[in-house]
Design an enzyme around this catalytic site. Sequence first.
Site, mmCIF file in Angstrom:
data_model
loop_
_atom_site.group_PDB
_atom_site.id
_atom_site.type_symbol
_atom_site.label_atom_id
_atom_site.label_comp_id
_atom_site.label_asym_id
_atom_site.label_seq_id
_atom_site.Cartn_x
_atom_site.Cartn_y
_atom_site.Cartn_z
ATOM 1 N N SER A 82 0.787 -1.258 0.031
ATOM 2 C CA SER A 82 0.005 -0.037 0.056
ATOM 3 C C SER A 82 0.921 1.316 0.069
ATOM 4 C CB SER A 82 -0.964 -0.009 1.300
ATOM 5 O OG SER A 82 -1.926 0.832 1.141
ATOM 6 N N GLU A 174 -2.552 13.586 12.923
ATOM 7 C CA GLU A 174 -3.053 15.197 12.249
ATOM 8 C C GLU A 174 -2.372 15.279 11.089
ATOM 9 O OE1 GLU A 174 -4.972 17.088 13.428
ATOM 10 O OE2 GLU A 174 -5.255 16.814 15.769
ATOM 11 N N HIS A 233 -7.368 -6.157 0.858
ATOM 12 C CA HIS A 233 -6.406 -5.055 0.565
ATOM 13 C C HIS A 233 -5.075 -5.481 1.568
ATOM 14 C CE1 HIS A 233 -3.943 -1.682 -0.052
ATOM 15 N NE2 HIS A 233 -4.188 -1.030 1.137
#
Length: 255
Positions: A82, A174, A233
């Site tokens: 990924s 964040e 995945h």
Amino acid sequence: MSALHTTHLGEQGSPVVFCHGLFGQGKNWTQIAKSLADSHRVTLVDMPNHGRSEWTDRLDYVEMADAVADVIDEPVTLVGHSMGGKAAMLTALRHPELVERLCVVDVSPVQYRESDEFRGFIDAMLAIDLGALDSRGEADAALAAAVPDPGVRAFLLTNLRREGDGWQWLPNLEVLRRDLSTLRGWPETDAVYDGPVLWIAGADSGYVRDEFREAMEARFPRVRRVTVKGAGHWVHSSQPAVVAELLDRFVDAPA
């Protein structure tokens, strides 16, 4: 970019380096790494802003690839899943002398369409009041509405670490949230990697499609695609024995 945290297994044989995906850690590959460690020297990398590697102020695949290159000191088999797969592909394109062969797991060198799934995961993780958290079970319950799949929740919660009397998230949530569009993207490059490439896809995943083959072959002409049945995945988690066997054959195959 600061040096990445690495874990090493095995003391002999050719080197194999693993790069994990979003929300992962190098240790996600431990089961497969152990199966290779009898005859290979394996390195598990914590990618930037994940695991025990340092946080940065932004996500950038080129910087990620160069950081991976910095932990490699001889030609290796480089494996990436990924996000880590995109970083591994760029490492091979930018530093081909360091990558003897490349294995890309369930990702393609393309810009993916926007999805709210990962943003929803991050929002749910950030919404947990870590200061008031008493147990990992409470965190699991807090994530249940946004992350109904217990397997995915368990995976996300591997990133929650006890620190003294409190808790903290290992990933830089964040920055991951802000730069999700970067993770979906793919930097423009004309480079071509001419080493052998194994492209592993999960049969139940949409990250590797026939329409992406042209983009893959343009940059990696010696690619061979294998689709693993019964896998989404996170192919290496759902079918570890199959992926381990594919890697074992690939790493030792004649170039």
